[in-house]
Enzyme design. Sequence first.
Site, PDB file in Angstrom:
ATOM      1  N   LYS A  20      19.910  48.828  38.167  1.00  0.00           N
ATOM      2  CA  LYS A  20      21.296  49.112  37.795  1.00  0.00           C
ATOM      3  C   LYS A  20      21.347  49.689  36.368  1.00  0.00           C
ATOM      4  CE  LYS A  20      23.020  45.508  40.936  1.00  0.00           C
ATOM      5  NZ  LYS A  20      23.780  44.221  41.042  1.00  0.00           N
ATOM      6  N   TYR A  60      29.018  49.173  48.275  1.00  0.00           N
ATOM      7  CA  TYR A  60      29.516  47.794  48.128  1.00  0.00           C
ATOM      8  C   TYR A  60      30.781  47.545  48.948  1.00  0.00           C
ATOM      9  CZ  TYR A  60      26.214  46.601  44.353  1.00  0.00           C
ATOM     10  OH  TYR A  60      25.086  46.308  43.627  1.00  0.00           O
ATOM     11  N   ASN A 123      23.220  42.011  36.260  1.00  0.00           N
ATOM     12  CA  ASN A 123      22.020  41.363  36.823  1.00  0.00           C
ATOM     13  C   ASN A 123      20.902  42.350  37.205  1.00  0.00           C
ATOM     14  OD1 ASN A 123      23.192  42.346  39.148  1.00  0.00           O
ATOM     15  ND2 ASN A 123      23.451  40.365  40.137  1.00  0.00           N
ATOM     16  N   HIS A 126      19.402  45.617  42.291  1.00  0.00           N
ATOM     17  CA  HIS A 126      19.943  45.388  43.630  1.00  0.00           C
ATOM     18  C   HIS A 126      18.802  45.379  44.642  1.00  0.00           C
ATOM     19  CE1 HIS A 126      22.182  45.949  47.384  1.00  0.00           C
ATOM     20  NE2 HIS A 126      21.267  46.852  47.682  1.00  0.00           N
ATOM     21  N   GLU A 137      21.326  51.549  53.574  1.00  0.00           N
ATOM     22  CA  GLU A 137      21.420  51.898  52.147  1.00  0.00           C
ATOM     23  C   GLU A 137      20.470  53.046  51.776  1.00  0.00           C
ATOM     24  OE1 GLU A 137      20.846  48.072  50.290  1.00  0.00           O
ATOM     25  OE2 GLU A 137      22.800  47.332  50.985  1.00  0.00           O
TER      26      GLU A 137
HETATM   27  N1  UDP Z   1      28.929  40.440  41.517  1.00  0.00           N
HETATM   28  C1  UDP Z   1      29.789  40.164  40.449  1.00  0.00           C
HETATM   29  N2  UDP Z   1      30.461  38.981  40.424  1.00  0.00           N
HETATM   30  C2  UDP Z   1      30.344  38.060  41.428  1.00  0.00           C
HETATM   31  C3  UDP Z   1      29.485  38.350  42.511  1.00  0.00           C
HETATM   32  C4  UDP Z   1      28.815  39.547  42.535  1.00  0.00           C
HETATM   33  O1  UDP Z   1      29.906  40.970  39.524  1.00  0.00           O
HETATM   34  O2  UDP Z   1      30.972  37.001  41.346  1.00  0.00           O
HETATM   35  C5  UDP Z   1      28.197  41.707  41.541  1.00  0.00           C
HETATM   36  C6  UDP Z   1      26.745  41.534  41.104  1.00  0.00           C
HETATM   37  O3  UDP Z   1      26.351  42.707  40.383  1.00  0.00           O
HETATM   38  C7  UDP Z   1      26.028  41.447  42.427  1.00  0.00           C
HETATM   39  C8  UDP Z   1      26.831  42.441  43.259  1.00  0.00           C
HETATM   40  O4  UDP Z   1      28.173  42.233  42.849  1.00  0.00           O
HETATM   41  O5  UDP Z   1      24.648  41.785  42.307  1.00  0.00           O
HETATM   42  C9  UDP Z   1      26.718  42.291  44.748  1.00  0.00           C
HETATM   43  O6  UDP Z   1      27.041  40.971  45.099  1.00  0.00           O
HETATM   44  P1  UDP Z   1      26.166  40.183  46.182  1.00  0.00           P
HETATM   45  O7  UDP Z   1      26.880  38.906  46.487  1.00  0.00           O
HETATM   46  O8  UDP Z   1      25.837  41.102  47.310  1.00  0.00           O
HETATM   47  O9  UDP Z   1      24.840  39.807  45.340  1.00  0.00           O
HETATM   48  P2  UDP Z   1      23.334  40.368  45.423  1.00  0.00           P
HETATM   49  O10 UDP Z   1      23.054  40.700  46.866  1.00  0.00           O
HETATM   50  O11 UDP Z   1      23.243  41.565  44.519  1.00  0.00           O
HETATM   51  O12 UDP Z   1      22.486  39.228  44.919  1.00  0.00           O
HETATM   52 MG    MG Z   2      24.163  41.876  48.200  1.00  0.00          MG
END
Ligand code: UDP
Ligand code: MG
Length: 160
Positions: A20, A60, A123, A126, A137
């Site tokens: 990211k 997303y 974080n 991805h 994707e």
């Molecule tokens: N995210 C966020 N706040 C939240 C949950 C998710 O900003 O409370 C963002 C974060 O960057 C995350 C992305 O949305 O990586 C996608 O969320 P997901 O639950 O799919 O998490 P991931 O699969 O990336 O672990």
């Molecule tokens: Mg995810």
Amino acid sequence: RVSAGRIVASSVEQSYIMIKPDGVQRGLVGEIISRFEKKGFLLKGLKLFQCPKDLAQEHYKDLKDKPFFPGLIEYITSGPVVCMAWEGVGVVASARKLIGATNPLQAEPGTIRGDLAVQTGRNVVHGSDSPDNGKREIALWFKEGELCEWESVLTPWLIE
Ligand code: UDP
Ligand code: MG
């Protein structure tokens, strides 16, 4: 293939892994790529890319009703990302383990997020959450001809 005779083609998966904008800005590109390389997965696609808003929204789309969605889209489009397609048996679940929990404060030490980040909204990386989403994707982020079909000479040293 030189070896890997027991690997059934249908069990080979691909995962879409993306560094990211914070990971790019913080100079973590080499560190993050290195972890997937060292683990033994095969890099099939790689590019630095400024993501347009509509692509971030499509990627997303399952999260579009979440309160953090506008901030997430702003974050993902705030600078270039590194798009990658990694291949291997079990790569989807394994990459999720290498990446660690969504909230970096809950991610285990040794994982990318556990070692390199402190906040869910920053974080750094991805990873696809299922083989079907890996396919979806990769098709979304890479154009025809951007993936490379190649064999690594290391394969017989990674897979019996
Ligand atoms: N995210 C966020 N706040 C939240 C949950 C998710 O900003 O409370 C963002 C974060 O960057 C995350 C992305 O949305 O990586 C996608 O969320 P997901 O639950 O799919 O998490 P991931 O699969 O990336 O672990
Ligand atoms: Mg995810």
